[in-house]
Design an enzyme around this catalytic site. Structure first.
Site, PDB file in Angstrom:
ATOM      1  CG  ASP A  96      11.189 -10.999  -1.568  1.00 35.24           C
ATOM      2  OD1 ASP A  96      10.314 -10.141  -1.803  1.00 35.24           O
ATOM      3  OD2 ASP A  96      11.555 -11.844  -2.398  1.00 35.24           O
ATOM      4  CD  GLU A 132      13.502  -7.215  -4.157  1.00 39.29           C
ATOM      5  OE1 GLU A 132      14.667  -7.302  -4.604  1.00 39.29           O
ATOM      6  OE2 GLU A 132      12.720  -6.303  -4.495  1.00 39.29           O
ATOM      7  NE  ARG A 211      15.260   0.081  -4.721  1.00 38.94           N
ATOM      8  CZ  ARG A 211      14.034   0.429  -4.374  1.00 38.94           C
ATOM      9  NH1 ARG A 211      13.033  -0.394  -4.578  1.00 38.94           N
ATOM     10  NH2 ARG A 211      13.800   1.606  -3.831  1.00 38.94           N
ATOM     11  CG  HIS A 242       5.879  -0.828 -10.705  1.00 36.57           C
ATOM     12  ND1 HIS A 242       6.105   0.242  -9.875  1.00 36.57           N
ATOM     13  CD2 HIS A 242       5.896  -1.930  -9.915  1.00 36.57           C
ATOM     14  CE1 HIS A 242       6.256  -0.202  -8.630  1.00 36.57           C
ATOM     15  NE2 HIS A 242       6.134  -1.517  -8.632  1.00 36.57           N
TER      16      HIS A 242
HETATM   17  C1  UD1 Z   1       8.648  -3.020  -4.112  1.00 36.92           C
HETATM   18  C2  UD1 Z   1       9.505  -4.070  -3.416  1.00 36.92           C
HETATM   19  C3  UD1 Z   1       9.804  -5.222  -4.357  1.00 36.92           C
HETATM   20  C4  UD1 Z   1       8.540  -5.756  -4.984  1.00 36.92           C
HETATM   21  C5  UD1 Z   1       7.748  -4.621  -5.612  1.00 36.92           C
HETATM   22  C6  UD1 Z   1       6.433  -5.112  -6.149  1.00 36.92           C
HETATM   23  C7  UD1 Z   1      11.125  -3.311  -1.770  1.00 36.92           C
HETATM   24  C8  UD1 Z   1      12.472  -2.766  -1.524  1.00 36.92           C
HETATM   25  N1  UD1 Z   1      10.774  -3.489  -3.046  1.00 36.92           N
HETATM   26  O1  UD1 Z   1       9.445  -2.453  -5.138  1.00 36.92           O
HETATM   27  O2  UD1 Z   1      10.451  -6.266  -3.628  1.00 36.92           O
HETATM   28  O3  UD1 Z   1       8.902  -6.705  -5.969  1.00 36.92           O
HETATM   29  O4  UD1 Z   1       7.481  -3.620  -4.638  1.00 36.92           O
HETATM   30  O5  UD1 Z   1       5.873  -4.213  -7.055  1.00 36.92           O
HETATM   31  O6  UD1 Z   1      10.410  -3.577  -0.838  1.00 36.92           O
HETATM   32  N2  UD1 Z   1       4.614   3.960  -6.344  1.00 36.92           N
HETATM   33  C9  UD1 Z   1       3.465   4.691  -6.313  1.00 36.92           C
HETATM   34  N3  UD1 Z   1       2.281   4.047  -6.000  1.00 36.92           N
HETATM   35  C10 UD1 Z   1       2.223   2.731  -5.739  1.00 36.92           C
HETATM   36  C11 UD1 Z   1       3.414   1.975  -5.782  1.00 36.92           C
HETATM   37  C12 UD1 Z   1       4.609   2.617  -6.078  1.00 36.92           C
HETATM   38  O7  UD1 Z   1       3.457   5.887  -6.572  1.00 36.92           O
HETATM   39  O8  UD1 Z   1       1.129   2.209  -5.474  1.00 36.92           O
HETATM   40  C13 UD1 Z   1       5.894   4.623  -6.728  1.00 36.92           C
HETATM   41  C14 UD1 Z   1       6.461   5.587  -5.667  1.00 36.92           C
HETATM   42  O9  UD1 Z   1       6.970   6.697  -6.339  1.00 36.92           O
HETATM   43  C15 UD1 Z   1       7.587   4.783  -5.062  1.00 36.92           C
HETATM   44  C16 UD1 Z   1       8.069   3.952  -6.242  1.00 36.92           C
HETATM   45  O10 UD1 Z   1       6.891   3.624  -6.973  1.00 36.92           O
HETATM   46  O11 UD1 Z   1       8.612   5.633  -4.551  1.00 36.92           O
HETATM   47  C17 UD1 Z   1       8.795   2.683  -5.877  1.00 36.92           C
HETATM   48  O12 UD1 Z   1       8.055   1.931  -4.921  1.00 36.92           O
HETATM   49  P1  UD1 Z   1       8.850   0.992  -3.862  1.00 36.92           P
HETATM   50  O13 UD1 Z   1       7.863   0.265  -3.020  1.00 36.92           O
HETATM   51  O14 UD1 Z   1       9.895   1.793  -3.177  1.00 36.92           O
HETATM   52  O15 UD1 Z   1       9.628  -0.033  -4.792  1.00 36.92           O
HETATM   53  P2  UD1 Z   1       9.098  -1.083  -5.850  1.00 36.92           P
HETATM   54  O16 UD1 Z   1      10.009  -1.043  -7.016  1.00 36.92           O
HETATM   55  O17 UD1 Z   1       7.649  -0.932  -6.054  1.00 36.92           O
HETATM   56  N1  UDP Z   2      -0.165  -7.886 -10.986  1.00 36.58           N
HETATM   57  C1  UDP Z   2      -1.393  -7.221 -11.003  1.00 36.58           C
HETATM   58  N2  UDP Z   2      -1.579  -6.221 -11.910  1.00 36.58           N
HETATM   59  C2  UDP Z   2      -0.623  -5.843 -12.793  1.00 36.58           C
HETATM   60  C3  UDP Z   2       0.628  -6.513 -12.757  1.00 36.58           C
HETATM   61  C4  UDP Z   2       0.818  -7.522 -11.829  1.00 36.58           C
HETATM   62  O1  UDP Z   2      -2.302  -7.543 -10.225  1.00 36.58           O
HETATM   63  O2  UDP Z   2      -0.867  -4.934 -13.591  1.00 36.58           O
HETATM   64  C5  UDP Z   2       0.041  -8.952  -9.986  1.00 36.58           C
HETATM   65  C6  UDP Z   2       0.554 -10.273 -10.504  1.00 36.58           C
HETATM   66  O3  UDP Z   2      -0.512 -11.109 -10.868  1.00 36.58           O
HETATM   67  C7  UDP Z   2       1.356 -10.823  -9.343  1.00 36.58           C
HETATM   68  C8  UDP Z   2       1.813  -9.584  -8.604  1.00 36.58           C
HETATM   69  O4  UDP Z   2       1.061  -8.492  -9.114  1.00 36.58           O
HETATM   70  O5  UDP Z   2       0.555 -11.564  -8.441  1.00 36.58           O
HETATM   71  C9  UDP Z   2       3.278  -9.354  -8.852  1.00 36.58           C
HETATM   72  O6  UDP Z   2       3.628  -8.087  -8.404  1.00 36.58           O
HETATM   73  P1  UDP Z   2       4.992  -7.405  -8.804  1.00 36.58           P
HETATM   74  O7  UDP Z   2       5.461  -7.927 -10.113  1.00 36.58           O
HETATM   75  O8  UDP Z   2       4.778  -5.951  -8.649  1.00 36.58           O
HETATM   76  O9  UDP Z   2       5.951  -7.869  -7.613  1.00 36.58           O
HETATM   77  P2  UDP Z   2       6.891  -9.154  -7.391  1.00 36.58           P
HETATM   78  O10 UDP Z   2       6.052 -10.380  -7.474  1.00 36.58           O
HETATM   79  O11 UDP Z   2       7.980  -9.094  -8.416  1.00 36.58           O
HETATM   80  O12 UDP Z   2       7.425  -8.922  -6.017  1.00 36.58           O
END
Ligand code: UD1
Ligand code: UDP
Length: 380
Positions: A96, A132, A211, A242
Site C-alpha cells: 500500500d 495507505e 505519517r 527511521h
Molecule cells: C513509506 C510509505 C509507508 C511505509 C513506509 C515504510 C508511502 C506514502 N509511505 O513511508 O507506507 O509504511 O515507507 O518505512 O508510500 N528517507 C531516507 N532514506 C531512506 C528512507 C527514507 O532518507 O532510505 C527519508 C527521506 O527524507 C524521505 C523521508 O524519509 O523524504 C520519508 O520517506 P517516504 O518514503 O516519503 O515516507 P515513509 O514515512 O518512509
Molecule cells: N525492519 C528492519 N529494520 C528496522 C526496522 C524494521 O528490517 O530497523 C523491518 C521489519 O522487520 C518489517 C519492516 O521493516 O519487516 C517494516 O517496515 P516499516 O515499519 O518501515 O514499514 P511498514 O511495515 O509499517 O509499512
C-alpha cells in the site's frame, strides 16, 4: 518466456517482495526483471543487499522532503518511459505504499496486467493509515489478480465486489522472509547490541514512522519513552530509528542522554528480526512488525487506533493502544507488572502465513497467464 516485473520502492515492500523474486528466479516458466523506484534509498538497498537482489532498473526517485505527489508522479513518469522500451507481460506490486499504487497505475495505463500482493487489507478508515488505506483501495480497482494474505482480507475484497476467481489467498510473504532469516542468529554489526544480547537484559523494542503520528503525537511518543526509561532502569529501550528526519526531530529530543535507551540506525532485516526475538515487548506503529512479532510469540503494543491486520489482535498477541503519551506509559507498565497478562499475550500465533506464500504467488501468476492450475488457498 513471459516476463514478470516485480516493482517496489520501500523497505517493507523489499522485504515482502524478496521471497517472490527468489521464487520467480527459481522458476523455469518466467523471466524475472526487478525494478525499484528508490522511494527509499538506504533502507531499500539494505534489504536488496541482504537478499542478494541486484535490480535490473532503478528509477532513483528519492529526494529529501519528497511529497506524496512527488513519489506518485516521478514513479509514473519513470515507469512510462521504462515500459516504452521494456514492456513486461505482468507487473507485481506489493502492499500500500505510494510506489506500489503508482506502479499499478503506470502498468494499467500501459495495458499490463497488475498482480497485487498483500491485497485486501482494510482499516475501513480512509485517513488512517494515511495514505495507505486509499493506496490499497485504488490498487484493488485496477489489479487483475489479488493475492490476499488471509481469509479476512479475501472477504474484504469480496465485500467490495472483486470476483472470487480473481483472488487467491497466499499467506503473507513476510513470514517466508522471517523464516529464512530468524533462525540464523545473524550477528549485530554494532558491538553494543551484541553486548546487550549477551547481558540478557529486558528489552522494549520500539519503531515509529507513521505519517499520521508525525508531529506533536510523535513528540509524545518520545516523552513516553523517556518516562518508561526513567521508571525501569533495569530495562533497555532499543529504537532503530527511521531515516525520515521528520521522525528523528520529533522522537529523539526527549530521550537524549538516557543511558538505558539505545538509538540505532535502521537495522538490517536479519539483525532486526533477531532483535524482535530477543525482546520482551514490542511497541510499534509499523505494519510489518505487527505480522512478525506475533509469530515469534512477542507481545505487541500498536500505537494506532485501528489496524488492517486484525488477525493477531483477535488472537490476543497484539493490542491497539493509540499513540497517546499517557496510554503508552500505562500499557507498557501494565505488561511489565502483570505477569499473567503478559503471558496471555506472549503466545506464538501465525495467522499471516506458513512460509509458502511466495510459492503460491508464483503459481497464481502462472494461473493468470494460463500456464498453471488454480492454487489452493492458504488457511491458518
Ligand atoms: C513509506 C510509505 C509507508 C511505509 C513506509 C515504510 C508511502 C506514502 N509511505 O513511508 O507506507 O509504511 O515507507 O518505512 O508510500 N528517507 C531516507 N532514506 C531512506 C528512507 C527514507 O532518507 O532510505 C527519508 C527521506 O527524507 C524521505 C523521508 O524519509 O523524504 C520519508 O520517506 P517516504 O518514503 O516519503 O515516507 P515513509 O514515512 O518512509
Ligand atoms: N525492519 C528492519 N529494520 C528496522 C526496522 C524494521 O528490517 O530497523 C523491518 C521489519 O522487520 C518489517 C519492516 O521493516 O519487516 C517494516 O517496515 P516499516 O515499519 O518501515 O514499514 P511498514 O511495515 O509499517 O509499512
Amino acid at each position: 518466456m513471459p516476463v514478470v516485473m516485480p516493482i517496489y520502492g520501500t523497505r517493507p515492500e523489499a522485504i515482502k517482495m524478496a521471497p517472490i523474486v527468489a521464487a520467480l528466479k527459481a522458476s523455469d516458466h518466467f523471466a524475472c526483471v526487478v525494478t525499484v523506484t528508490g522511494q527509499h534509498r538506504e533502507m531499500l538497498d539494505q534489504v536488496n543487499e541482504l537478499f542478494g537482489i541486484t535490480p535490473d532498473h532503478d528509477l532513483d526517485i528519492l529526494y529529501p522532503g519528497q511529497s506524496l505527489s512527488d513519489i506518485l508522479t516521478r514513479t509514473i513518469s519513470g515507469l512510462d518511459k521504462l515500459f516504452a522500451v521494456s514492456k513486461p507481460d505482468v507487473v507485481v506490486v506489493q502492499g500500500d505504499t505510494t510506489t506500489s499504487t503508482a506502479a499499478a497505475i503506470a502498468a494499467f495505463y500501459a495495458g499490463i496486467p497488475v498482480v497485487h500482493a498483500e491485497a485486501g487489507l482494510r482499516s475501513h478508515n480512509l485517513f488512517s493509515p494515511y495514505p495507505e488505506e486509499a493506496n490499497r483501495k485504488i490498487t484493488t480497482q485496477i489489479a487483475s489478480l489479488h493475492l490476499a494474505p488471509t481469509s479476512t482480507s479475501k472477504q474484504n475484497l469480496l465485500n467490495e465486489g472483486v470476483k472470487a476467481e480473481d483472488i487467491v489467498v497466499t499467506g503473507n510473504t513476510v513470514i517466508d522472509a522471517l523464516l529464512t532469516t530468524v533462525g540464523k542468529k545473524i550477528p549485530f554489526i554494532d558491538p553494543a547490541l551484541e553486548e546487550l544480547a549477551a547481558s540478557g537484559q529486558k528489552i522494549l523494542l520500539v519503531t515509529t514512522h507513521r505519517r499520521e503520528n508525525q508531529g506533536e503525537t510523535m513528540r509524545g511518543v518520545g516523552r513516553a519513552l523517556a518516562r518508561i526509561a526513567d521508571s525501569h532502569p533495569d530495562m533497555v529501550i532499543v529504537l532503530p530509528v527511521h531515516k525520515n528526519p521528520v521522525v528523528r526531530e520529533a522522537v529523539l529530543p526527549a530521550i537524549a542522554g538516557k543511558t538505558n535507551v539505545m538509538v540505532t540506525e535502521p537495522l538490517a532485516y536479519g539483525e532486526f528480526t533477531r532483535m524482535i526475538s530477543m525482546s520482551h515487548i514490542v511497541l510499534t506503529d509499523s505494519g510489518g512488525v505487527q505480522e512478525e512479532a506475533p509469530s515469534l510469540g512477542i507481545p505487541v503494543l500498536v500505537m494506532r487506533d485501528n489496524t488492517e491486520r486484525p488477525e493477531a489482535v483477535v488472537a490476543g498477541s497484539v493490542k491497539l493502544i493509540g499513540a497517546g503519551e499517557e496510554r503508552i506509559v500505562h500499557e507498557v507498565n501494565r505488561l511489565l507488572a502483570d505477569s499473567a497478562y503478559f503471558q496471555s499475550m506472549a503466545m506464538a500465533v501465525n495467522p499471516y502465513g506458513d512460509g509458502q506464500a511466495a510459492e503460491r504467488t508464483v503459481a497464481a501468476i502462472a494461473g493468470l497467464l494460463g500456464i498453471g492450475a488454480r492454487v489452493k488457498d492458504f488457511s491458518s
